[in-house]
Design a protein around this motif. Structure first.
Motif, PDB file in Angstrom:
ATOM      1  N   GLU A 271      -6.494  50.430  39.332  1.00  0.00           N
ATOM      2  CA  GLU A 271      -5.393  50.420  38.374  1.00  0.00           C
ATOM      3  C   GLU A 271      -5.697  51.487  37.334  1.00  0.00           C
ATOM      4  OE1 GLU A 271      -4.280  46.592  36.853  1.00  0.00           O
ATOM      5  OE2 GLU A 271      -4.865  45.548  38.696  1.00  0.00           O
ATOM      6  N   VAL A 289      -0.396  52.342  37.076  1.00  0.00           N
ATOM      7  CA  VAL A 289      -0.199  52.644  38.490  1.00  0.00           C
ATOM      8  C   VAL A 289      -1.271  51.918  39.289  1.00  0.00           C
ATOM      9  CG1 VAL A 289      -0.039  54.441  40.254  1.00  0.00           C
ATOM     10  CG2 VAL A 289       0.712  54.918  37.898  1.00  0.00           C
ATOM     11  N   GLU A 291      -2.986  51.258  42.996  1.00  0.00           N
ATOM     12  CA  GLU A 291      -3.098  51.965  44.272  1.00  0.00           C
ATOM     13  C   GLU A 291      -4.205  51.368  45.131  1.00  0.00           C
ATOM     14  OE1 GLU A 291      -1.995  56.417  42.538  1.00  0.00           O
ATOM     15  OE2 GLU A 291      -3.951  55.478  42.148  1.00  0.00           O
ATOM     16  N   ARG A 293      -6.950  52.582  47.858  1.00  0.00           N
ATOM     17  CA  ARG A 293      -7.599  53.841  48.225  1.00  0.00           C
ATOM     18  C   ARG A 293      -8.621  53.594  49.331  1.00  0.00           C
ATOM     19  NH1 ARG A 293      -7.590  57.883  43.826  1.00  0.00           N
ATOM     20  NH2 ARG A 293      -6.168  57.143  42.186  1.00  0.00           N
ATOM     21  N   VAL A 299      -5.817  58.137  48.143  1.00  0.00           N
ATOM     22  CA  VAL A 299      -4.759  57.142  47.957  1.00  0.00           C
ATOM     23  C   VAL A 299      -4.089  56.854  49.289  1.00  0.00           C
ATOM     24  CG1 VAL A 299      -2.572  56.609  46.831  1.00  0.00           C
ATOM     25  CG2 VAL A 299      -4.371  57.807  45.566  1.00  0.00           C
ATOM     26  N   LYS A 301      -1.954  53.914  49.546  1.00  0.00           N
ATOM     27  CA  LYS A 301      -0.679  53.260  49.256  1.00  0.00           C
ATOM     28  C   LYS A 301      -0.559  53.050  47.748  1.00  0.00           C
ATOM     29  CE  LYS A 301       3.017  50.560  50.154  1.00  0.00           C
ATOM     30  NZ  LYS A 301       4.231  50.985  50.887  1.00  0.00           N
ATOM     31  N   GLU A 302       0.543  53.525  47.195  1.00  0.00           N
ATOM     32  CA  GLU A 302       0.852  53.173  45.813  1.00  0.00           C
ATOM     33  C   GLU A 302       1.613  51.851  45.846  1.00  0.00           C
ATOM     34  OE1 GLU A 302       4.086  54.633  42.737  1.00  0.00           O
ATOM     35  OE2 GLU A 302       2.462  56.128  42.905  1.00  0.00           O
ATOM     36  N   THR A 304       2.535  49.858  43.167  1.00  0.00           N
ATOM     37  CA  THR A 304       3.582  49.741  42.150  1.00  0.00           C
ATOM     38  C   THR A 304       3.277  50.662  40.988  1.00  0.00           C
ATOM     39  OG1 THR A 304       4.883  48.176  40.826  1.00  0.00           O
ATOM     40  CG2 THR A 304       2.506  47.918  40.791  1.00  0.00           C
ATOM     41  N   ARG A 305       4.293  50.916  40.216  1.00  0.00           N
ATOM     42  CA  ARG A 305       4.144  51.546  38.906  1.00  0.00           C
ATOM     43  C   ARG A 305       4.697  50.564  37.881  1.00  0.00           C
ATOM     44  NH1 ARG A 305       3.442  57.276  38.264  1.00  0.00           N
ATOM     45  NH2 ARG A 305       2.833  58.179  40.266  1.00  0.00           N
TER      46      ARG A 305
END
Length: 798
Positions: A271, A289, A291, A293, A299, A301-302, A304-305
């Motif tokens: 985070e 953000v 992610e 990793r 990275v 997958k992201e 969420t933001r």
């Protein structure tokens, strides 16, 4: 003498006295010798059993730093406080001595780990297999990582590594017993220089009910300085070889954790904070953000933001994914929570939150695992890798429920539930253990049961317990429970049904014991560090207030007290809210404990001759949504009951009683002085006295000032300062960073009382936050309280 000179004489005398009062004291004052000896006495070591249950670490933590420690340069940015050179928080809990002891034998020798001279060691932690441990050392321009070998006791520094604790505050993640992921100082140039620029804040018509926070960003320069110090680099450290490797790119990392079990594909969950920053919120409410990793930092997958937490209703939550949990098991899934009520806790919906899950390779859609009728509280995984405990809270009923949740998607079942303020029927908390990837999980027995540790609150006092709870039928059975006469607190359940515990009694200081089939074996031999406290007569007293609600206090009589004496008395209390009067009457504490107190404890004033009624219960009972509407009436009823009981015991002079408290207790104390004539003096430490300065809620109050104007105004003793006729001592740390208790609260109350001709003394403690830490500050506060009581209640001894 000329008339003009006669007219000036009283003014000059008044100014001279005022100047003398402003200059006194010239320095920190010392409490009585009896109290000073207690403050300087050694404290018990902190025990920590290694994850493999083979070694016990005993840590001697410095009890009070010197004021010079608090005076070290510090940056206050976005709700954080850290030193610019080392990036460490301030003040540190400094490790003075570290000892290790093997647990495979009750007579194993104790070994002292030699800590190299220089700097300040802190933040001890075991490696997941217990074969090593890590420490940090603060230097002037770096915070170092040191690795210790459990078997030999040898320490070595990880060369060239500078930890960055500014934002992560000691964030670390074990991948396995040899690999530790840490945050280091990113490559950077000189810090930014201040450039005068306008600081602009703007609201765009959207409601944003924020609480009051300290140490916020205030300018573009603050923003750049925060970003400069908070930016860190993930580094993977091999604690066996000392090798280091950078992982990923520098970011404003707030949290790092491993996902999955060693020996299977592992990932990282990170985070990181993102712009824009806020001048109204602390860093943990900035955009974030999240992610997944690879181990190399790439990275995958992201997730969420998360937007800035602005415009969220009081008691509400963000819309969208929030609160992320990495799976500690081989499934390597990531879990999170999503609101189903639009984030509004007042919305009427059948389900308020849901638990979501996303599995590797993190390319598909997340699936729903469980819906909850109330707001999510906590998720804890079991060590079987198949189940978890999911907890929710019903804020309207102040009720907590925990489910046993199968992670394969089948239906959960309620396991236990209780009122938030429940003491007597509280089931305890699960006993945890550490996996080889460093994750803390709930320990299960070979039969699939879990263990619960609890305080064991009972009407006759606390009796700590260790229970085995069946996950099949929800029934529990005692593995161990302390007796009524000796206080034994379970610390760890070792192999062979051996129990490590802390044991104490009214005459025996706390020591660590090993209990096995052969009996008790002492592992530490700490003697009574404060024998003078044994001369204070300590008694638990229970009674009822006018409406039948049960109340209590601890009676502390001075060492030289003689039966029949009525002495000046201090009542020390802190209000608690209850929605059930039966819960308000449940007691805490135990007569079987060894009396030891913190440096700010009012009980120490018994050594100066005063009667002290400590931990006097101050229940406020009612509907949690409007409970403060009757706050004044209820604390008044409580105060009358306390005074009546103290007078009936024959120990208190009812005309010489002071009321005191810290934080919300200070708020209570000043309200009692403003709205009653029950007390002769007051002591208020680090409180809030003007509720218009906390307009979007305080303590349990959920309504805003504009929703409940009369309640806010009535609960602001500053607005009733003309009714405070009793002498009042105000103490406040000048660096208080607690929400709502800015030093301005005490400053304004002092100015009001002084301007109205009241008797008031305001003590501002340099560098101190909400609780006072420095040896000098703690001693001075005890002197101030004792001197104030002596001055306004009279000499405590006949």
């Amino acid at each position: 003498m000329p008339r003009r000179t006669l007219w000036l004489a009283p003014l000059l005398l008044s100014l001279a006295l005022g100047a003398a009062q402003a200059q006194e004291p010239a320095g920190y004052l010392q409490p009585s010798t009896a109290i000073r000896q207690v403050l300087d006495a050694p404290v018990p070591p902190r025990p920590w059993v290694s994850p493999d249950q083979q070694t016990l670490a005993l840590m001697d933590i410095r009890p009070y730093p010197g004021i010079d420690e608090l005076a070290r340069p510090v940056l206050r940015l976005a709700g954080l406080r850290f030193e610019p050179g080392s990036g460490t928080p301030q003040p540190l809990q400094v490790l003075q001595r570290l000892r290790l002891r093997a647990l495979n034998s009750s007579d194993a020798p104790e070994r002292t780990i030699e800590l190299p001279a220089g700097g300040a060691f802190h933040s001890f932690a075991w490696a997941p297999d217990g074969q090593r441990f890590v420490l940090e050392r603060r230097m002037e321009q770096a915070n170092e990582l040191w690795v210790g070998d459990t078997a030999s006791g040898r320490l070595r520094a990880i060369a060239g590594l500078r930890l960055n604790n500014a934002l992560g505050q000691g964030e670390q993640a074990w991948l396995n017993p040899q690999e530790l992921l840490v945050l280091s100082v990113a490559r950077r140039g000189p810090p930014p220089k201040p450039t005068p620029r306008p600081a602009v804040q703007e609201a765009s018509g959207r409601a944003s009910p924020e609480r009051n926070y300290a140490d916020l960003l205030q300018s573009p320069y603050d923003e750049s300085l925060f970003e400069y110090h908070a930016r860190s680099q993930m580094v993977l450290v091999n604690v066996a070889t000392g090798a280091v490797r950078e992982v990923g790119e520098p970011q404003l990392y707030a949290s790092i954790s491993s996902v999955g079990a060693p020996g299977t594909p592992q990932y990282l969950l990170t985070e990181r904070v993102a712009r824009p920053f806020s001048y109204d919120l602390t860093w943990d409410d900035f955009p974030t953000v999240v992610e997944v990793r690879s181990r190399e930092g790439r990275v995958l997958k992201e997730l969420t933001r998360m937007p800035m937490r602005k415009g969220v209703a009081i008691d509400g939550v963000l819309i969208g994914p929030r609160v992320f949990y990495p799976s500690p098991s081989k499934d390597a899934a990531v879990y999170w929570i999503e609101a189903l009520d639009g984030g509004n806790s007042n919305a009427r919906v059948p389900f308020r939150d849901r638990l979501m899950r996303l599995d590797p390779p993190f390319t598909g859609e997340a699936r729903e695992v469980q819906r909850m009728p109330h707001r999510f509280t906590q998720l804890r995984f079991l060590d079987d890798g198949q189940q978890a405990l999911l907890t929710e809270t019903d804020r309207n009923r102040a009720w907590v429920r925990t489910y046993l949740l199968p992670l394969n998607g089948t239906q959960s079942k309620p396991l236990f539930e209780y009122a938030q303020r429940e003491r007597y029927r509280h089931p305890g908390v699960p006993l945890m253990r550490i996996l080889t990837n460093g994750h803390s999980v709930i320990r299960t027995s070979p039969q699939g049961d879990i263990y619960m540790l609890g305080a064991g609150f009972k009407p006759k006092g606390e009796q700590p317990f260790l229970d085995r709870l069946s996950l099949r039928d929800g029934l529990s059975a005692h593995v161990f429970q302390s007796s009524e006469t000796v206080y034994e607190q379970p610390l760890a359940l070792l192999e062979g049904n051996r129990l490590l515990l802390s044991r104490e009694s009214p005459s025996e200081p706390p020591n660590i014991f090993l209990r096995d089939s052969a009996g008790l074996h002492a592992l530490t031999q700490m003697r009574d560090p404060t024998p003078s406290l044994r001369r204070i007569h300590r008694e638990f007293v229970s009674f009822k207030r006018a409406d039948g609600v049960e109340m209590s206090f601890w009676l502390n009589l001075p060492p030289d007290y003689k039966e029949g004496e009525r002495r000046p008395t201090l009542v020390w209390s802190y209000p608690l809210e209850f929605n059930d009067p039966t819960l308000a009457g449940q007691i805490s504490g135990a007569t079987s404990r060894f009396a030891r107190y913190s440096g700010l404890a009012p009980q120490l004033l018994a050594l100066d001759g005063f009667v002290v009624l400590s931990d006097a219960t101050m229940p406020v009972v009612g509907d949690i949504r409007s409970i403060n509407d009757g706050f004044i009436e209820q604390i008044t009823m409580n105060a009358r009951a306390i005074l009546d009981k103290a007078e009936s015991l024959g120990v208190t002079d009812p005309k010489k009683v002071a009321i005191g408290g810290h934080s919300y207790g200070a708020f209570m104390a000043v309200n009692l002085l403003a709205h009653t004539d029950l007390f002769k003096a007051g002591i208020a430490r680090s409180g809030a006295y003007n509720r218009t300065l906390t307009p979007f809620g305080f303590q349990s109050e959920r309504r805003s000032l504009w929703d409940s104007r009369e309640t806010y105004l009535r609960l602001s003793p500053l607005l009733y300062a003309q009714q405070i006729k009793e002498p009042l001592l105000l103490v406040h740390g000048d660096a208080d960073n607690n929400s709502g208790t800015t030093p301005l609260q005490s400053e304004r109350l002092y100015h009001a009382l002084a301007g109205l001709g009241g008797t008031v003394r305001f003590v501002s403690l340099p560098y101190e936050a909400h609780g006072y830490a420095a040896r000098e500050s703690v001693g001075h506060t005890q002197w101030e309280m004792s001197h104030w009581l002596r001055q306004h209640l009279g000499e405590p001894r006949p």
